[in-house]
Scaffold this active site. Structure first.
Site, mmCIF file in Angstrom:
data_model
loop_
_atom_site.group_PDB
_atom_site.id
_atom_site.type_symbol
_atom_site.label_atom_id
_atom_site.label_comp_id
_atom_site.label_asym_id
_atom_site.label_seq_id
_atom_site.Cartn_x
_atom_site.Cartn_y
_atom_site.Cartn_z
ATOM 1 N N GLU A 97 0.819 -1.195 0.000
ATOM 2 C CA GLU A 97 0.000 0.000 0.000
ATOM 3 C C GLU A 97 0.862 1.257 0.000
ATOM 4 O O GLU A 97 1.960 1.268 0.552
ATOM 5 C CB GLU A 97 -0.926 0.018 1.224
ATOM 6 C CG GLU A 97 -2.027 -1.024 1.136
ATOM 7 C CD GLU A 97 -2.900 -1.072 2.378
ATOM 8 O OE1 GLU A 97 -4.084 -1.427 2.238
ATOM 9 O OE2 GLU A 97 -2.404 -0.779 3.494
ATOM 10 N N CYS B 280 3.580 8.691 0.582
ATOM 11 C CA CYS B 280 4.151 7.753 1.549
ATOM 12 C C CYS B 280 4.239 6.396 0.867
ATOM 13 O O CYS B 280 3.212 5.808 0.519
ATOM 14 C CB CYS B 280 3.277 7.686 2.798
ATOM 15 S SG CYS B 280 3.841 6.474 4.030
ATOM 16 N N CYS C 47 6.793 -6.788 6.858
ATOM 17 C CA CYS C 47 7.920 -6.278 7.644
ATOM 18 C C CYS C 47 8.340 -7.339 8.649
ATOM 19 O O CYS C 47 7.490 -7.997 9.262
ATOM 20 C CB CYS C 47 7.522 -4.991 8.364
ATOM 21 S SG CYS C 47 8.871 -4.221 9.291
ATOM 22 N N CYS D 186 2.071 -1.975 15.365
ATOM 23 C CA CYS D 186 2.003 -1.686 13.927
ATOM 24 C C CYS D 186 1.306 -2.814 13.168
ATOM 25 O O CYS D 186 1.642 -3.994 13.339
ATOM 26 C CB CYS D 186 3.415 -1.487 13.383
ATOM 27 S SG CYS D 186 3.489 -1.158 11.611
ATOM 28 N N CYS E 205 -0.723 6.399 9.863
ATOM 29 C CA CYS E 205 0.553 5.832 10.273
ATOM 30 C C CYS E 205 0.362 4.564 11.093
ATOM 31 O O CYS E 205 -0.406 4.537 12.058
ATOM 32 C CB CYS E 205 1.306 6.881 11.107
ATOM 33 S SG CYS E 205 2.926 6.350 11.654
#
Length: 349
Positions: free
Chosen positions: A95, A108, A115, A122, A340
């Site tokens: 994304e 962004c 990850c 997150c 975020c």
């Protein structure tokens, strides 16, 4: 019999492309034409390269792949933020987010599928790691969002932040190559001062950035200035401690002279006390910084919560009373899970 996969054309340098054309009895200037299509004109396929003859294009298709990141779904937030779901050649997804504000439009972008770092707060960290993005896949996010900026906001893309999915410094080569092509006169020609790379803090790679003389901005996603707390919520800190990060950032500043950005998400009753603010101020004394205080955005399967306004105000005022430069970053795109920490490579509706 297994055959080797054809190389991706965008992983080749201009010199390598020229060698290919020479070996195939084509004039050398054709290599420059191809290179311009790849980076300055941001072509998405060989068929778009109309000043190359059909036999040349067929030869390129025969010898190379052209792996792209294609926008699959696009959704717009009530605040104007746009989230793009990119589909990759192997059906993986990442994304990107396009964020308009008063005097800028920021892209962004992601650097990895998933990850590996597993930060507890997150959404991307919950996915685990699949693979690094290729150079062209990073570049495609930028060119897609540059087009969307003009279409939706009638203005050019002004800034790029590597703050999407993944840890950019764990995809070091492709991230730096992508920035080279974004900033090169042979590419998009954007100023490196309009690009920021955000890292959780990998001392070895921060020092490598300094030694490589990078010109873009560096941001540290710190979030906890207490070493034990940071290790509890950001496991990468167990092997890459705050003292080690401090030493690496001192080295970075000594080599580059650049001011650093410190990203700090405020979590209710986790890192939002005045003693936490004091630790943050002590950390920031080591080098010139600006501090970005970020509102937390709710993520599924976590028990983290946003701090309240009173504690947020007290935290910021404490830092400002220490003569620190502090910016409060309000959440954008919460209603489409584009804020975020919320990027999870999921389908957007």
């Amino acid at each position: 019999m297994l055959t080797a996969e054809k190389p991706d054309i965008r992983n080749l340098s201009l010199d390598e492309i020229q060698i290919f054309f020479t070996q195939n009895n084509e004039k050398p200037f054709r290599a420059r034409q191809l290179y311009e299509w790849l980076w300055k004109k941001a072509a998405g396929s060989f068929d778009q390269m109309t000043n190359l003859s059909k036999p040349i294009r067929e030869k390129l298709i025969e010898n190379f792949t052209f792996h792209t990141a294609k926008p699959d779904k696009i959704v717009k937030s009530s605040d104007g933020t746009i989230k793009i779901l990119f589909r990759l050649f192997d059906d993986n997804q990442v994304e990107g987010v396009l964020i308009p504000s008063k005097n800028r439009v920021t892209a962004c972008i992601s650097s990895q599928v998933g990850c590996a770092l597993g930060c507890k707060f997150c959404a991307t960290g919950q996915l685990g790691f699949t693979r690094n993005l290729h150079l062209g896949e990073i570049f495609d996010q930028v060119t897609t969002m540059a087009r969307l900026a003009v279409e939706n906001y009638q203005t050019s893309l002004s800034h790029i932040v590597y703050m999407g999915m993944g840890e950019p410094l764990l995809n070091y080569t492709n991230v730096l190559k992508s920035i080279e092509m974004i900033t090169s006169a042979n590419g998009l020609g954007m100023s490196p001062q309009r690009i920021t790379v955000s890292t959780v803090g990998l001392p070895k790679m921060i020092k490598q950035l300094a030694d490589d003389g990078v010109k873009f901005n560096l941001a540290l996603s710190l979030h906890f200035a207490d070493n034990m707390k940071r290790s509890a919520f950001m496991p990468i800190n167990i092997q890459n401690t705050i003292p080690q990060i401090t030493e690496a950032l001192k080295y970075y500043h000594s080599k580059t002279g650049d001011r650093l950005s410190i990203e700090y998400i405020l979590f209710n009753n986790r890192n939002d006390s005045l003693s936490d603010a004091r630790l943050l101020a002590e950390f920031c004394r080591n080098f010139p910084v600006k501090v970005n205080i970020i509102e937390y955005n709710m993520v599924k399967n976590t028990d983290f919560q946003k701090t309240d306004e009173a504690k947020q105000t007290a935290f910021i005022e404490f830092l400002e009373n220490k003569n620190m430069v502090v910016n409060l970053r309000r959440s954008r795109g919460k209603d489409i899970a584009a804020a975020c920490g919320q990027l999870a490579g999921e389908s957007v509706e």
